[in-house]
Write a protein that holds these residues in place. Structure first.
Motif, PDB file in Angstrom:
ATOM      1  N   VAL A  75      30.904  21.978  69.473  1.00 53.44           N
ATOM      2  CA  VAL A  75      30.830  23.402  69.816  1.00 53.44           C
ATOM      3  C   VAL A  75      31.563  23.671  71.123  1.00 53.44           C
ATOM      4  N   LEU A  76      31.373  22.804  72.117  1.00 52.79           N
ATOM      5  CA  LEU A  76      32.042  22.998  73.401  1.00 52.79           C
ATOM      6  C   LEU A  76      33.563  22.945  73.252  1.00 52.79           C
ATOM      7  N   THR A  77      34.047  21.969  72.491  1.00 51.12           N
ATOM      8  CA  THR A  77      35.487  21.857  72.275  1.00 51.12           C
ATOM      9  C   THR A  77      36.028  23.089  71.573  1.00 51.12           C
ATOM     10  N   PHE A  78      35.292  23.554  70.570  1.00 51.43           N
ATOM     11  CA  PHE A  78      35.694  24.748  69.821  1.00 51.43           C
ATOM     12  C   PHE A  78      35.736  25.973  70.733  1.00 51.43           C
ATOM     13  N   LEU A  79      34.681  26.174  71.525  1.00 49.56           N
ATOM     14  CA  LEU A  79      34.622  27.335  72.410  1.00 49.56           C
ATOM     15  C   LEU A  79      35.725  27.292  73.466  1.00 49.56           C
ATOM     16  N   LYS A  80      35.921  26.123  74.069  1.00 48.68           N
ATOM     17  CA  LYS A  80      36.934  26.021  75.115  1.00 48.68           C
ATOM     18  C   LYS A  80      38.321  26.291  74.563  1.00 48.68           C
ATOM     19  N   SER A  81      38.608  25.740  73.379  1.00 47.88           N
ATOM     20  CA  SER A  81      39.918  25.963  72.771  1.00 47.88           C
ATOM     21  C   SER A  81      40.148  27.447  72.477  1.00 47.88           C
ATOM     22  N   MET A  82      39.139  28.092  71.893  1.00 49.72           N
ATOM     23  CA  MET A  82      39.274  29.493  71.519  1.00 49.72           C
ATOM     24  C   MET A  82      39.385  30.391  72.757  1.00 49.72           C
ATOM     25  N   LEU A  83      38.591  30.100  73.778  1.00 52.64           N
ATOM     26  CA  LEU A  83      38.610  30.924  74.983  1.00 52.64           C
ATOM     27  C   LEU A  83      39.873  30.675  75.805  1.00 52.64           C
ATOM     28  N   ASP A  84      40.367  29.437  75.790  1.00 54.77           N
ATOM     29  CA  ASP A  84      41.639  29.145  76.450  1.00 54.77           C
ATOM     30  C   ASP A  84      42.758  29.985  75.842  1.00 54.77           C
ATOM     31  N   GLU A  85      42.728  30.140  74.530  1.00 49.52           N
ATOM     32  CA  GLU A  85      43.746  30.941  73.846  1.00 49.52           C
ATOM     33  C   GLU A  85      43.700  32.405  74.270  1.00 49.52           C
ATOM     34  N   GLN A  86      42.522  32.848  74.738  1.00 49.72           N
ATOM     35  CA  GLN A  86      42.368  34.228  75.203  1.00 49.72           C
ATOM     36  C   GLN A  86      42.759  34.399  76.672  1.00 49.72           C
ATOM     37  N   GLY A  87      43.174  33.299  77.292  1.00 50.99           N
ATOM     38  CA  GLY A  87      43.580  33.364  78.690  1.00 50.99           C
ATOM     39  C   GLY A  87      42.439  33.233  79.673  1.00 50.99           C
ATOM     40  N   ALA A  88      41.262  32.813  79.212  1.00 48.56           N
ATOM     41  CA  ALA A  88      40.109  32.654  80.096  1.00 48.56           C
ATOM     42  C   ALA A  88      40.164  31.300  80.808  1.00 48.56           C
ATOM     43  N   HIS A  89      39.420  31.214  81.918  1.00 50.57           N
ATOM     44  CA  HIS A  89      39.276  29.956  82.648  1.00 50.57           C
ATOM     45  C   HIS A  89      37.877  29.422  82.343  1.00 50.57           C
ATOM     46  N   VAL A  90      37.812  28.303  81.626  1.00 46.58           N
ATOM     47  CA  VAL A  90      36.560  27.851  81.027  1.00 46.58           C
ATOM     48  C   VAL A  90      36.065  26.557  81.676  1.00 46.58           C
ATOM     49  N   ALA A  91      34.780  26.565  82.059  1.00 42.03           N
ATOM     50  CA  ALA A  91      34.082  25.362  82.496  1.00 42.03           C
ATOM     51  C   ALA A  91      33.017  25.049  81.452  1.00 42.03           C
ATOM     52  N   VAL A  92      32.746  23.777  81.205  1.00 43.77           N
ATOM     53  CA  VAL A  92      31.784  23.397  80.175  1.00 43.77           C
ATOM     54  C   VAL A  92      30.734  22.457  80.737  1.00 43.77           C
ATOM     55  N   ALA A  93      29.545  22.524  80.135  1.00 47.82           N
ATOM     56  CA  ALA A  93      28.433  21.645  80.514  1.00 47.82           C
ATOM     57  C   ALA A  93      27.696  21.244  79.250  1.00 47.82           C
ATOM     58  N   GLU A  94      27.251  19.985  79.201  1.00 47.88           N
ATOM     59  CA  GLU A  94      26.625  19.452  77.996  1.00 47.88           C
ATOM     60  C   GLU A  94      25.106  19.527  78.023  1.00 47.88           C
ATOM     61  N   ASN A  95      24.510  19.954  79.132  1.00 47.65           N
ATOM     62  CA  ASN A  95      23.053  20.096  79.187  1.00 47.65           C
ATOM     63  C   ASN A  95      22.691  21.136  80.247  1.00 47.65           C
ATOM     64  N   GLY A  96      21.410  21.432  80.324  1.00 45.42           N
ATOM     65  CA  GLY A  96      20.965  22.464  81.235  1.00 45.42           C
ATOM     66  C   GLY A  96      21.189  22.126  82.697  1.00 45.42           C
TER      67      GLY A  96
END
Length: 211
Positions: A37-58
């Protein structure tokens, strides 16, 4: 060559999509325990020109939120291995009223997602509704609406604060008219516009029962 021209056209199209997207330039934090899910979200949001940070837990999400925030948007998984999404939402909201937070829910979690909205989230998206076919228009629209909602809440809170400050100032002045008028007269006297014996005027105010 024709191939190079096609590549140039595709690149120009991608650049146009990035700059025209409501997510372009936005700082987004995605928190989910699924690497897929994180990989999918980052890829899709990167395509929108967003700057994305990801975290795998709370814990990672909270640490990034505190050290790298504020973010324009936080995508928060409802069920995390170490912290429940609603608890993490509340902890983020305690120090951050401005970021838009959207919950990511799985099947059968809608009721909890609605409770999260009541606790300060700006919406929720079911993971099964994520655009697996690459058509992200509806997904982006939902995120844009969530950000607009948060902007409205922040603006309303600021308006209420200004109104409260104004009312407090007026109430204070109404309780202390002598002081308010005296200050005004002193300003006028200093400017040479009028000549007034402030001591005598204060006595006259006292005669009217103003303190």
């Amino acid at each position: 060559s024709i191939l190079e021209e096609e590549r140039t056209i595709m690149q120009e199209k991608d650049n146009h999509n990035e700059t025209s997207s409501p997510l372009a330039g936005k700082r987004i934090l995605a928190v989910d325990d699924s690497p897929t899910v994180l990989t999918f979200l980052k890829s899709m949001l990167d395509e929108q020109g967003a700057h994305v940070a990801v975290a795998e837990n709370g814990a990672q999400g909270l640490a990034l939120h505190q050290s790298e925030g504020p973010f324009d948007l936080v995508l928060l998984d409802l069920l995390l291995p170490d912290l429940h999404g609603v608890e993490l939402l509340q902890r983020m909201r305690a120090s951050d009223k401005g970021s838009s937070i959207v919950m990511l829910t799985g099947y059968g979690e809608v009721r909890t997602a609605i409770a999260a909205v009541q606790s300060g989230a700006d919406g929720y998206i079911q993971k099964e509704d994520l655009p697996a076919n690459g058509d992200s228009e509806e997904f982006v629209y939902n995120l844009e609406q969530a950000m607009h909602r948060r902007q409205g809440i922040v603006a309303q809170a600021e308006l209420e604060r200004v109104k409260a400050d104004f009312c407090a100032m007026v109430a204070h002045d109404m309780r202390n008219p002598t002081n308010t008028i005296s200050i005004a007269l002193e300003v006028l006297e200093d400017s040479g516009n009028i000549g007034v014996n402030l001591g005598e005027l204060s006595v006259e105010f006292d005669d009217f029962g103003w303190r």
